[in-house]
Design an enzyme around this catalytic site. Structure first.
Site, PDB file in Angstrom:
ATOM      1  N   SER A   1      11.654  -5.037 -11.349  1.00 17.62           N
ATOM      2  CA  SER A   1      11.452  -6.476 -11.180  1.00 17.62           C
ATOM      3  C   SER A   1      10.451  -6.730 -10.074  1.00 17.62           C
ATOM      4  O   SER A   1      10.490  -6.087  -9.028  1.00 17.62           O
ATOM      5  CB  SER A   1      12.770  -7.143 -10.795  1.00 17.62           C
ATOM      6  OG  SER A   1      13.660  -7.054 -11.872  1.00 17.62           O
TER       7      SER A   1
ATOM      8  N   ASP B   1      -5.055  -3.181  -0.969  1.00 15.91           N
ATOM      9  CA  ASP B   1      -4.036  -4.102  -0.448  1.00 15.91           C
ATOM     10  C   ASP B   1      -4.551  -5.535  -0.371  1.00 15.91           C
ATOM     11  O   ASP B   1      -5.169  -5.923   0.628  1.00 15.91           O
ATOM     12  CB  ASP B   1      -3.605  -3.667   0.968  1.00 15.91           C
ATOM     13  CG  ASP B   1      -2.255  -2.972   0.985  1.00 15.91           C
ATOM     14  OD1 ASP B   1      -1.650  -2.808  -0.090  1.00 15.91           O
ATOM     15  OD2 ASP B   1      -1.791  -2.616   2.083  1.00 15.91           O
ATOM     16  N   PRO B   2      -4.273  -6.357  -1.377  1.00 20.35           N
ATOM     17  CA  PRO B   2      -4.664  -7.768  -1.254  1.00 20.35           C
ATOM     18  C   PRO B   2      -4.070  -8.431  -0.003  1.00 20.35           C
ATOM     19  O   PRO B   2      -4.695  -9.315   0.568  1.00 20.35           O
ATOM     20  CB  PRO B   2      -4.118  -8.405  -2.534  1.00 20.35           C
ATOM     21  CG  PRO B   2      -4.034  -7.275  -3.511  1.00 20.35           C
ATOM     22  CD  PRO B   2      -3.682  -6.068  -2.692  1.00 20.35           C
ATOM     23  N   HIS B   3      -2.884  -7.982   0.410  1.00 23.76           N
ATOM     24  CA  HIS B   3      -2.299  -8.650   1.582  1.00 23.76           C
ATOM     25  C   HIS B   3      -2.912  -8.205   2.914  1.00 23.76           C
ATOM     26  O   HIS B   3      -2.447  -8.606   3.969  1.00 23.76           O
ATOM     27  CB  HIS B   3      -0.763  -8.578   1.591  1.00 23.76           C
ATOM     28  CG  HIS B   3      -0.160  -7.209   1.705  1.00 23.76           C
ATOM     29  ND1 HIS B   3       1.075  -6.916   1.182  1.00 23.76           N
ATOM     30  CD2 HIS B   3      -0.593  -6.063   2.273  1.00 23.76           C
ATOM     31  CE1 HIS B   3       1.376  -5.660   1.428  1.00 23.76           C
ATOM     32  NE2 HIS B   3       0.376  -5.118   2.096  1.00 23.76           N
TER      33      HIS B   3
ATOM     34  N   TYR C   1       5.134   3.160 -25.791  1.00 25.70           N
ATOM     35  CA  TYR C   1       4.281   2.517 -24.793  1.00 25.70           C
ATOM     36  C   TYR C   1       3.253   1.612 -25.467  1.00 25.70           C
ATOM     37  O   TYR C   1       2.057   1.717 -25.279  1.00 25.70           O
ATOM     38  CB  TYR C   1       3.622   3.531 -23.854  1.00 25.70           C
ATOM     39  CG  TYR C   1       3.153   4.793 -24.510  1.00 25.70           C
ATOM     40  CD1 TYR C   1       1.851   4.902 -24.986  1.00 25.70           C
ATOM     41  CD2 TYR C   1       4.010   5.874 -24.647  1.00 25.70           C
ATOM     42  CE1 TYR C   1       1.428   6.071 -25.576  1.00 25.70           C
ATOM     43  CE2 TYR C   1       3.597   7.042 -25.253  1.00 25.70           C
ATOM     44  CZ  TYR C   1       2.303   7.130 -25.712  1.00 25.70           C
ATOM     45  OH  TYR C   1       1.882   8.288 -26.297  1.00 25.70           O
TER      46      TYR C   1
ATOM     47  N   THR D   1      -6.142   3.001   9.345  1.00 29.89           N
ATOM     48  CA  THR D   1      -5.263   1.965   9.887  1.00 29.89           C
ATOM     49  C   THR D   1      -5.467   1.745  11.383  1.00 29.89           C
ATOM     50  O   THR D   1      -5.344   0.632  11.865  1.00 29.89           O
ATOM     51  CB  THR D   1      -3.798   2.367   9.620  1.00 29.89           C
ATOM     52  OG1 THR D   1      -3.724   2.872   8.289  1.00 29.89           O
ATOM     53  CG2 THR D   1      -2.866   1.201   9.761  1.00 29.89           C
TER      54      THR D   1
ATOM     55  N   GLY E   1       0.819  -1.206   0.000  1.00 31.45           N
ATOM     56  CA  GLY E   1       0.000   0.000   0.000  1.00 31.45           C
ATOM     57  C   GLY E   1       0.852   1.256   0.000  1.00 31.45           C
ATOM     58  O   GLY E   1       0.468   2.287  -0.563  1.00 31.45           O
TER      59      GLY E   1
HETATM   60  C1  LIG Z   1      -1.758  -0.575   5.687  1.00 32.27           C
HETATM   61  C2  LIG Z   1      -2.098   0.731   5.134  1.00 32.27           C
HETATM   62  C3  LIG Z   1      -1.227   1.392   4.255  1.00 32.27           C
HETATM   63  C4  LIG Z   1       0.138   0.867   3.927  1.00 32.27           C
HETATM   64  O1  LIG Z   1       0.084  -0.354   3.304  1.00 32.27           O
HETATM   65  P1  LIG Z   1       1.318  -1.348   3.354  1.00 32.27           P
HETATM   66  O2  LIG Z   1       0.843  -2.449   2.498  1.00 32.27           O
HETATM   67  O3  LIG Z   1       1.526  -1.725   4.782  1.00 32.27           O
HETATM   68  O4  LIG Z   1       2.490  -0.630   2.792  1.00 32.27           O
HETATM   69  C5  LIG Z   1      -1.631   2.594   3.734  1.00 32.27           C
HETATM   70  N1  LIG Z   1      -2.833   3.112   4.043  1.00 32.27           N
HETATM   71  C6  LIG Z   1      -3.678   2.514   4.879  1.00 32.27           C
HETATM   72  C7  LIG Z   1      -4.996   3.149   5.175  1.00 32.27           C
HETATM   73  C8  LIG Z   1      -3.350   1.290   5.455  1.00 32.27           C
HETATM   74  O5  LIG Z   1      -4.200   0.706   6.305  1.00 32.27           O
END
Ligand SMILES: *Cc1c(COP(=O)(O)O)cnc(C)c1O
Length: 627
Positions: A440, A389-391, A420, A296, A155
């Site tokens: 990469s 964020d898939p993770h 492009y 967060t 993210g």
């Molecule tokens: C977790 C988070 C991020 C950062 O993402 P990472 O994958 O940890 O780098 C940015 N913004 C918000 C709102 C988040 O919750």
């Protein structure tokens, strides 16, 4: 699979007790065996290189031993000192078990070690990444013919990339003025600084042969331009990646204006409006606005719909800016609002749909989403770009972030190389690395995200059901805390209060001693509890693990005051101490939605809470902090 309503969360994960071990192993072996066959089948006429004779050497055997001994050591280190995310006793950070589909997909693709930087480095996984990009668009309500998305490292890099878009796009009208003045002849400097994203991209299309020269006169090359581009408005709840991004891109921390948040920890729209008015009245433009969907620390969802209205209001006054949504945490939750054809479900049909798809086990008990949250998710489709964020809520292993843009021409504003071109017949750049921050990058993470989306479509029939389970667990946890009158610990009654009615699946709470009005003591109690219930002590024997955060007046203004009052602390104390310690529980684990499981662990966790509180009270007593 015929019946799309038949997703069973129990079959998706290895499980808290590795219950699905056999299934996992069977498929792990299968993917490995097929990979080995693939190696052998490439030119079967070529014989073995590592022959039996070579494999019988002493040094060969010694080297194998070295690897095995390392693995033994590594396994010890991992088993003794890694966070037990998978456990029902862990309710802390945004981390839990990951989908078997994505782990197996990752493992399989990792063996092929594709590099998605360029199509020729990884044809198969590059195509998968293209498909994931289309999934991101569908999730956000963006037309995948005109929009675009890709997987990023995380993210943080997705946010950085969005600010990179903003910076370059905002500076392009100046570059046009220099390189192709004839198409912006009549415009004043203020008008150039207030062109909408669409108008800027349209102008670029008018002079395709000058495109590269224009880019080379944008903020990319002319650092003096950067100081003219104005302010970036972020809510107080922003992730700190925005500070990094502003720093790296030369925007500077000074160009960030932090917009106050309300009692729900959502960006205060009235404050936002006056900040825009005040800033532009001084002839300083707005570089962009960032809204957060799933903050967060609190899981708060900003009023995206109201920000869109505000954007329209200012457009009529000739003030335009880029709008990005940082939905690193919250984006996948949009699946909860999409039917199987990815249409946004009307608000009055949500409950019926949730019943039909058995999204919640006990639909009646759940009052989610609120109208505000519904409207915010609906409006996500209007943003210029979105961080995904898939993770996090995608339940796939690290590292997999993502970004999606509404107008795919946006990506040309950061791209390198004049050529492009896209591979014929598909929407995938031959050189993905020319359009992204990363060079990469693992084909394996693309395969892993793709695999997850294949099993769980990003709508109510797939992720909706999984995220529904997480939200249901969060609701149960929230009700559980609020129904708890007090914990009797030693001779004290300990109260527990929740921060807010959650927008998503994050539950924040804090302890206090009944009758105590001293905020410092309350903070010591809550923080002391965190020290007992965290990685700080006895990791493997810990009976309950959570995370924590501190809400300070410097950062949040008086938004936490209402909560602090609820805990029995008067306003003067809040002003005197200026911060409150809270425990932060991301209820991402989907297995809590089962009532029997919930009750079983609730009992264990409640016992652990009392034990930990007892230790803290004793420590406070020893230090003469209790009266
Ligand atoms: C977790 C988070 C991020 C950062 O993402 P990472 O994958 O940890 O780098 C940015 N913004 C918000 C709102 C988040 O919750």
């Amino acid at each position: 699979m015929e019946n799309k309503k038949n997703i069973n969360v129990d079959a998706l994960f290895l499980g808290p007790k590795a219950e699905n071990e056999e299934f996992f192993l069977k498929n792990l072996t299968k993917m490995f065996t097929e990979h080995s066959q693939w190696r052998k089948n490439f030119h079967p006429e070529d014989g073995d290189v590592i022959t039996s004779t070579r494999a019988r050497k002493e040094s060969f055997i010694d080297t194998q031993c070295k690897t095995e001994e390392m693995l033994e050591e590594l396994s010890c280190k991992l088993r003794s000192n890694m966070m037990p995310w998978h456990s029902m006793r862990y309710i802390g950070h945004m981390n839990t078990d990951t989908l078997m589909a994505s782990l197996l997909g990752y493992f399989a693709a990792m063996l092929y070690n594709g590099n998605n930087c360029a199509y020729e480095g990884a044809p198969a996984t590059t195509i998968l990444e293209g498909e994931v990009g289309e999934d991101f668009c569908r999730l956000c309500g963006i037309d995948s013919d005109t929009g675009w998305g890709h997987i990023s490292l995380d993210g943080t890099t997705a946010n950085l990339e969005s600010l990179w878009y903003m910076r370059n796009i905002k500076s392009i009208p100046f570059a046009i003025k220099k390189v192709a003045p004839e198409i912006v002849e009549e415009m004043t400097e203020w008008e150039l600084l207030n062109l909408s994203v669409k108008d800027t991209l349209d102008l670029l299309e008018k002079v395709p042969d000058k495109f590269d020269k224009i880019k080379n006169n944008s903020a990319r090359c002319d650092a003096n331009l950067i100081t003219k581009l104005g302010k970036l408005l972020v809510p107080k709840t922003k992730h700190y990646s925005w500070l990094k991004a502003a720093d790296i891109l030369g925007i500077g921390g000074d160009s960030l204006i932090e917009v106050p948040v309300d009692e729900h920890f959502r960006m205060d729209i009235t404050a936002l409006k006056s900040i825009i008015e005040e800033t532009t009245s001084k002839n300083i433009p707005i570089l962009g606005i960032v809204a957060v969907v799933g903050s967060t620390e609190e899981g708060a969802v900003d009023h995206v719909d109201k920000i869109i209205e505000l954007k329209e209001y200012f457009r009529k006054k000739g003030i335009n800016f880029y709008f990005h949504i940082d939905a690193a945490f919250g984006s996948y939750c949009r699946s909860m609002f999409l039917d199987e054809d990815y249409n946004f479900i009307p608000e009055n049909q949500l409950k019926t749909k949730y019943k039909e798809y058995e999204v919640f086990q006990n639909c009646e008990a759940i009052n989610w989403p609120s109208h505000d949250v519904y409207k915010a998710f609906e409006a996500i489709k209007e943003a210029d770009s979105i961080t995904i964020d898939p993770h996090k809520m995608g339940y796939v292993p690290y590292a997999a972030g993502g970004i999606c843009i509404k107008d795919k021409r946006i990506k040309d504003c950061i791209s390198y190389f004049a050529n492009y071109t896209f591979e014929k017949g598909m929407d995938i750049p031959v050189l993905l690395g020319a359009f992204t921050l990363e060079g990469s990058k693992p084909g394996a993470s693309a395969a892993s995200v793709w695999a997850a989306h294949k099993v769980l479509p990003l709508n109510i029939s797939g992720y909706g059901k999984l995220i529904g389970a997480s939200i249901e667990g969060a609701n149960m946890f929230y009700d559980r805390i609020n129904n708890q009158k007090t914990f009797k610990v030693l001779d004290k009654n300990i109260t527990v209060k929740t921060l807010v009615d959650p927008d998503f699946n994050m539950i924040n709470f804090a302890f206090n001693i009944e009758g105590n009005t001293d905020l410092k003591l309350m903070n010591e109690l809550t923080h002391g509890f965190y020290e007992e219930a965290s990685f700080c002590t006895k990791l493997f024997t810990n009976e309950f693990i959570t995370s924590h955060t501190i809400l300070s007046r410097d950062e949040y203004g008086d938004s936490p005051l209402k909560f602090v009052n609820t805990c029995g602390i008067p306003e003067e104390e809040w002003k005197r101490i200026g911060s409150v310690s809270i425990l932060r529980a991301t209820c991402i684990n989907p297995f809590f939605s089962d009532e029997k499981t919930f009750n079983e662990y609730n009992e264990k966790i409640s016992k652990a809470i009392v034990n930990d509180l007892e230790i803290v009270l004793k420590k406070l007593n020893q230090n003469n902090l209790l009266n």
